[in-house]
Design an enzyme around this catalytic site. Structure first.
Site, PDB file in Angstrom:
ATOM      1  N   GLN A   1      -9.992  -4.207  -3.536  1.00  0.00           N
ATOM      2  CA  GLN A   1     -11.296  -3.732  -3.069  1.00  0.00           C
ATOM      3  C   GLN A   1     -12.353  -3.943  -4.153  1.00  0.00           C
ATOM      4  O   GLN A   1     -13.436  -4.471  -3.889  1.00  0.00           O
ATOM      5  CB  GLN A   1     -11.188  -2.232  -2.718  1.00  0.00           C
ATOM      6  CG  GLN A   1     -12.480  -1.630  -2.220  1.00  0.00           C
ATOM      7  CD  GLN A   1     -12.840  -2.131  -0.829  1.00  0.00           C
ATOM      8  OE1 GLN A   1     -12.044  -2.019   0.087  1.00  0.00           O
ATOM      9  NE2 GLN A   1     -14.026  -2.689  -0.673  1.00  0.00           N
TER      10      GLN A   1
ATOM     11  N   ARG B   1       0.891  -1.175   0.000  1.00  0.00           N
ATOM     12  CA  ARG B   1       0.000   0.000   0.000  1.00  0.00           C
ATOM     13  C   ARG B   1       0.922   1.215   0.000  1.00  0.00           C
ATOM     14  O   ARG B   1       1.665   1.444   0.952  1.00  0.00           O
ATOM     15  CB  ARG B   1      -0.903  -0.003   1.230  1.00  0.00           C
ATOM     16  CG  ARG B   1      -1.570   1.347   1.469  1.00  0.00           C
ATOM     17  CD  ARG B   1      -2.679   1.288   2.481  1.00  0.00           C
ATOM     18  NE  ARG B   1      -3.816   0.569   1.954  1.00  0.00           N
ATOM     19  CZ  ARG B   1      -5.030   0.581   2.503  1.00  0.00           C
ATOM     20  NH1 ARG B   1      -5.256   1.290   3.592  1.00  0.00           N
ATOM     21  NH2 ARG B   1      -6.023  -0.097   1.957  1.00  0.00           N
TER      22      ARG B   1
ATOM     23  N   ARG C   1     -13.355  -8.878   1.666  1.00  0.00           N
ATOM     24  CA  ARG C   1     -11.930  -8.640   1.394  1.00  0.00           C
ATOM     25  C   ARG C   1     -11.135  -9.901   1.753  1.00  0.00           C
ATOM     26  O   ARG C   1     -10.222 -10.291   1.046  1.00  0.00           O
ATOM     27  CB  ARG C   1     -11.421  -7.442   2.217  1.00  0.00           C
ATOM     28  CG  ARG C   1     -12.001  -6.084   1.811  1.00  0.00           C
ATOM     29  CD  ARG C   1     -11.538  -5.654   0.436  1.00  0.00           C
ATOM     30  NE  ARG C   1     -10.100  -5.626   0.313  1.00  0.00           N
ATOM     31  CZ  ARG C   1      -9.314  -4.631   0.738  1.00  0.00           C
ATOM     32  NH1 ARG C   1      -9.849  -3.549   1.267  1.00  0.00           N
ATOM     33  NH2 ARG C   1      -7.992  -4.683   0.603  1.00  0.00           N
TER      34      ARG C   1
ATOM     35  N   CYS D   1     -16.412   1.373   0.775  1.00  0.00           N
ATOM     36  CA  CYS D   1     -15.244   0.514   1.000  1.00  0.00           C
ATOM     37  C   CYS D   1     -14.763   0.581   2.445  1.00  0.00           C
ATOM     38  O   CYS D   1     -14.025  -0.306   2.881  1.00  0.00           O
ATOM     39  CB  CYS D   1     -14.126   0.899   0.041  1.00  0.00           C
ATOM     40  SG  CYS D   1     -13.582   2.592   0.242  1.00  0.00           S
TER      41      CYS D   1
ATOM     42  N   HIS E   1      -7.329   0.661  -6.416  1.00  0.00           N
ATOM     43  CA  HIS E   1      -7.529  -0.248  -5.272  1.00  0.00           C
ATOM     44  C   HIS E   1      -8.199  -1.522  -5.806  1.00  0.00           C
ATOM     45  O   HIS E   1      -9.365  -1.799  -5.515  1.00  0.00           O
ATOM     46  CB  HIS E   1      -8.401   0.453  -4.225  1.00  0.00           C
ATOM     47  CG  HIS E   1      -8.334  -0.146  -2.852  1.00  0.00           C
ATOM     48  ND1 HIS E   1      -7.526  -1.212  -2.534  1.00  0.00           N
ATOM     49  CD2 HIS E   1      -8.994   0.178  -1.703  1.00  0.00           C
ATOM     50  CE1 HIS E   1      -7.685  -1.507  -1.242  1.00  0.00           C
ATOM     51  NE2 HIS E   1      -8.569  -0.688  -0.734  1.00  0.00           N
TER      52      HIS E   1
ATOM     53  N   ASP F   1     -17.392   6.721  -1.111  1.00  0.00           N
ATOM     54  CA  ASP F   1     -16.099   6.584  -0.417  1.00  0.00           C
ATOM     55  C   ASP F   1     -15.823   7.926   0.258  1.00  0.00           C
ATOM     56  O   ASP F   1     -16.512   8.928  -0.010  1.00  0.00           O
ATOM     57  CB  ASP F   1     -15.001   6.224  -1.447  1.00  0.00           C
ATOM     58  CG  ASP F   1     -13.624   6.036  -0.818  1.00  0.00           C
ATOM     59  OD1 ASP F   1     -13.545   5.800   0.409  1.00  0.00           O
ATOM     60  OD2 ASP F   1     -12.609   6.118  -1.556  1.00  0.00           O
TER      61      ASP F   1
HETATM   62  N1   CP Z   1     -11.137  -0.471   2.381  1.00  0.00           N
HETATM   63  C1   CP Z   1      -9.880  -0.528   2.813  1.00  0.00           C
HETATM   64  O1   CP Z   1      -8.949  -0.747   2.046  1.00  0.00           O
HETATM   65  O2   CP Z   1      -9.745  -0.334   4.152  1.00  0.00           O
HETATM   66  P1   CP Z   1      -8.362  -0.100   4.911  1.00  0.00           P
HETATM   67  O3   CP Z   1      -7.862   1.260   4.503  1.00  0.00           O
HETATM   68  O4   CP Z   1      -8.711  -0.156   6.383  1.00  0.00           O
HETATM   69  O5   CP Z   1      -7.408  -1.164   4.526  1.00  0.00           O
HETATM   70  N1  NVA Z   2     -10.017   6.531  -1.245  1.00  0.00           N
HETATM   71  C1  NVA Z   2      -9.610   6.083   0.074  1.00  0.00           C
HETATM   72  C2  NVA Z   2      -9.812   4.620   0.221  1.00  0.00           C
HETATM   73  C3  NVA Z   2      -9.494   4.046   1.568  1.00  0.00           C
HETATM   74  C4  NVA Z   2      -9.654   2.564   1.629  1.00  0.00           C
HETATM   75  C5  NVA Z   2      -8.151   6.458   0.301  1.00  0.00           C
HETATM   76  O1  NVA Z   2      -7.343   6.317  -0.609  1.00  0.00           O
HETATM   77  O2  NVA Z   2      -7.833   6.897   1.411  1.00  0.00           O
END
Ligand code: CP
Ligand code: NVA
Length: 317
Positions: A144, A114, A302, A274, A141, A234
């Site tokens: 997701q 990430r 997930r 999400c 993502h 989101d």
């Molecule tokens: N939806 C998602 O990716 O959640 P986190 O940021 O908690 O991993």
């Molecule tokens: N769009 C959000 C998603 C979190 C899972 C971010 O990137 O923070």
């Protein structure tokens, strides 16, 4: 001894984005995930498909779902996961991304990352001889979005011909959802405030990759959700955008998913997010906790999708 550079053994498969992955492969992943979920639910047991395998998990940003679901997935499959916290490697500062990719690949069977920049994940993939999985970047993502397809399939049945309406920021989650909708034959509607739309290049690329993709964009959330089977939102302030928070809260106000907005949608339309959700900001408590909300089933998936993904990438499935 010779050092190899950018070495990738034949057969290594990364999961960096939805679109370049061929549709039959993605369909197989959903079938595999559904099978593993069913088996786990029925028996409480799992096949040790990743026995003796290790997943390295690099996080430049916080996470609840991604971290715990990948870690639990490896545990279920008989393997192990190693969490590497933000700042621990110092990717690109303390150590170059290619060097980190090579070192981790010597210890582990796959890398999940990430990152802030999508290029960091691409660079990891280019230099790792092991599969690399995108656990969220500023661009996309994909885990997701695929887990979300599993959830929609469970709720609505056949994905083909359904309509997913996304209300809010044209961000990483929206982009991967669009690609997943195109791949699986859903219609995609998106309503975003001017200046916060999905970039036209991504939309164009998706439409070129999937001829006949039914996609429409606009600024009116009511119009977007009019014939939706699924309404999705989101956060308005993604990780890394915190300095824009005040302006975003002001601009996105009319895009809140609340009961008043939902009155414009078909009564059976499900609501997805999400997570993490900022209750009372992009979505109200009333909607989050209503029978239309499938956000917690969505979060659980997930785990199941990623078990399928790991079983395919390192478990020989
Ligand atoms: N939806 C998602 O990716 O959640 P986190 O940021 O908690 O991993
Ligand atoms: N769009 C959000 C998603 C979190 C899972 C971010 O990137 O923070």
């Amino acid at each position: 001894m010779t050092q190899t550079s950018g070495f990738q053994p034949p057969g290594k498969i990364d999961f960096l984005d939805v679109l370049p992955t061929p549709r039959p492969q993605l369909e197989r992943l959903l079938i595999l995930a559904a099978r593993l979920k069913k088996q786990y639910r029925a028996t409480g047991r799992n096949e040790p498909l990743a026995a003796g395998k290790t997943l390295a998990m690099i996080f430049e940003k916080p996470s609840l779902r991604t971290r715990v679901s990948f870690e639990a997935a490896m545990h279920h499959l008989g393997g192990a996961a190693i969490y590497i916290s933000p700042g621990e490697i110092g990717l690109g500062r303390r150590e170059s991304v290619p060097d980190a990719a090579r070192v981790l690949s010597g210890f582990c069977d796959a890398i999940m990352a990430r990152t802030f920049s999508h290029q960091t994940i691409e660079l990891l993939a280019r230099h790792s001889p092991r599969p690399v999985i995108n656990g969220l970047s500023d661009y996309s993502h994909p885990c997701q979005a695929l887990a979300d397809m599993l959830t929609i399939q469970e709720r609505c049945g056949d994905l083909r011909g359904l309509t997913l309406a996304y209300v809010g920021d044209g961000n990483n989650v929206a982009r991967s959802l669009m690609e997943a909708c195109a791949t699986f034959g859903l219609k995609f509607r998106i309503a975003s405030p001017p200046g916060y739309e999905l970039d036209p290049q991504s939309i164009q690329r998706t439409c070129q990759a999937v001829p006949g993709f039914d996609c429409s964009t606009g600024a009116d959330p009511r119009q977007a959700i009019r014939s939706a089977d699924v309404i999705y939102t989101d956060t308005w302030v993604s990780m890394g955008r915190e300095n824009e928070k005040q302006e975003r809260l002001r601009v996105f106000g009319p895009y809140q998913v609340n009961s008043e907005l939902l009155a414009a949608a078909p009564s059976q339309a499900a609501v997805m997010h999400c997570l993490p959700a900022y209750r009372g900001v992009e979505i109200t408590d009333e909607v989050m906790d209503s029978p239309r909300s499938i956000v917690f089933a969505q979060a659980e998936n997930r785990l199941h999708f990623q078990k399928g993904l790991l079983a395919a990438l390192i478990g020989g499935q």
